[in-house]
Scaffold this active site. Structure first.
Site, mmCIF file in Angstrom:
data_model
loop_
_atom_site.group_PDB
_atom_site.id
_atom_site.type_symbol
_atom_site.label_atom_id
_atom_site.label_comp_id
_atom_site.label_asym_id
_atom_site.label_seq_id
_atom_site.Cartn_x
_atom_site.Cartn_y
_atom_site.Cartn_z
ATOM 1 N N GLN A 98 27.656 69.104 63.900
ATOM 2 C CA GLN A 98 28.621 69.546 64.895
ATOM 3 C C GLN A 98 29.248 70.872 64.462
ATOM 4 O OE1 GLN A 98 30.646 66.168 66.340
ATOM 5 N NE2 GLN A 98 32.092 67.286 67.604
ATOM 6 N N ARG A 140 28.037 57.046 68.816
ATOM 7 C CA ARG A 140 28.765 57.426 67.596
ATOM 8 C C ARG A 140 29.937 58.345 67.939
ATOM 9 N NH1 ARG A 140 28.068 61.875 63.836
ATOM 10 N NH2 ARG A 140 28.430 61.300 61.639
ATOM 11 N N SER A 177 25.919 66.020 58.193
ATOM 12 C CA SER A 177 26.684 65.097 59.044
ATOM 13 C C SER A 177 25.814 64.563 60.186
ATOM 14 C CB SER A 177 27.945 65.797 59.569
ATOM 15 O OG SER A 177 28.782 64.908 60.268
ATOM 16 N N LEU A 178 26.140 64.910 61.430
ATOM 17 C CA LEU A 178 25.310 64.523 62.571
ATOM 18 C C LEU A 178 23.842 64.848 62.320
ATOM 19 C CD1 LEU A 178 24.661 63.966 65.648
ATOM 20 C CD2 LEU A 178 25.194 66.387 65.980
ATOM 21 N N HIS A 194 34.488 61.891 58.621
ATOM 22 C CA HIS A 194 34.218 61.607 57.219
ATOM 23 C C HIS A 194 35.481 61.301 56.402
ATOM 24 C CE1 HIS A 194 30.251 62.863 58.350
ATOM 25 N NE2 HIS A 194 30.715 64.043 58.717
ATOM 26 N N GLN A 222 28.677 56.981 55.878
ATOM 27 C CA GLN A 222 28.816 58.417 56.129
ATOM 28 C C GLN A 222 30.037 58.731 56.985
ATOM 29 O OE1 GLN A 222 27.474 60.698 59.220
ATOM 30 N NE2 GLN A 222 25.784 61.683 58.126
#
Length: 310
Positions: free
Chosen positions: A11, A116, A91-92, A201, A250
């Protein structure tokens, strides 16, 4: 043949118009976008190519980024045959990496990251969550300062370890704003609260963990074509059981991006970033001397293939 790793942005890499060159010049891209639109009942042509407010909303941003990354990776794989030594994402982007590793179908992944995003928003709804970009402080200093502030009742955590001297924090926006001067007094060159309404996170997303797990169980496959590097551990995994646990963790643990690149750079000759822009390519310039190529349209695709053939 060069040894490569495939890497995928998260993102923040989104932009109106991303993937348009592929869409206009590839039947593969047209088909993938059409099927994604049908699956989620979201008009991805409008979301990706026309001015709109949704592209910045987490539940739309995440599937859009994953879709464009998966299209770039699919078109590359159809034009050039090379098996990556491993895949990883920021991340994503770890979900895009799982698509590339054959651990999840791209349509299932698009639905999964859409959910998510919804779960992340729900976890932060009304909490006043936010994130901060911090430049110029070392990891240990930031970690000690965050721990000290939490002992005083503030909600602030290190969320993304992007490169030396660049960390993104997560927590409550008012707490982050109150610490801008504190971080600058400690030597930070920049301490900027970002325009975000989620705190990725960190512990504020605890409720999203259990919500996500059933969908990980449903959509992830048992077979992986290659290793995936975990954001949580910076180590490789290649089983469904590990993926479920690590992708759940995560949500509430920091992204160890720079650690992942540093620990695995000796295994490859180059990295290839798939998706919009060159966010990870930019970070990699500060982390490793190994080259990073990118595939975001047909021009960069051809340049990457040329570099691999040198």
């Amino acid at each position: 043949m060069k040894k490569v790793a495939f890497i995928f942005p998260g993102q923040g890499s989104q932009k109106i118009g991303m993937g348009k060159d592929f869409f206009e010049n590839s039947e593969i891209a047209k088909d993938m976008i059409s099927k994604a639109s049908e699956r989620l009942r979201i008009n991805f042509e409008e979301l990706l190519f026309e001015e709109n407010d949704k592209i910045g909303q987490t539940e739309y941003t995440q599937p859009a980024i994953l879709l464009v990354s998966s299209i770039a990776n699919k078109i590359f794989n159809d034009k050039y045959t090379i098996k990556p030594e491993f895949v990883l994402g920021h991340s994503l982007g770890e979900f895009s990496a799982l698509v590339s590793a054959g651990a999840i179908d791209y349509l299932d992944a698009i639905e999964l990251v859409h959910k998510r995003g919804i779960f992340m928003n729900e976890a932060c709804a009304g909490a006043g969550a936010g994130m901060m970009a911090l430049v110029g402080l070392d990891d240990l200093t930031v970690e000690k300062m965050c721990e000290e502030q939490r002992s005083k009742g503030l909600n602030v955590w290190a969320a993304n370890y992007n490169m030396d001297g660049q960390i993104v924090l997560a927590g409550l926006k008012t707490d982050l704003e109150s610490l801008v001067d504190t971080f600058k007094e400690a030597g930070a060159k920049r301490a900027i609260v970002l325009d975000m309404s989620v705190a990725s996170h960190c512990e504020l997303l605890q409720s999203a963990v259990e919500n996500l797990k059933p969908y990980l169980e449903e959509y992830l496959k048992d077979e992986f074509l290659t290793d995936v590097i975990s954001n949580v551990t910076a180590k490789a995994y290649n089983t469904k059981e590990e993926a479920i646990e690590l992708l759940s963790e995560q949500l509430i643990n920091p992204v160890k991006y720079k650690h992942s690149i540093s620990s695995k750079e000796s295994d490859v000759d180059a990295f290839i970033e798939f998706g919009n822009g060159i966010v990870l390519k930019g970070l990699n310039r500060k982390i490793t001397k190994k080259p990073t190529y990118n595939v975001s349209d047909f021009d960069t695709l051809n340049k990457t293939i040329e570099a691999l053939n040198e």
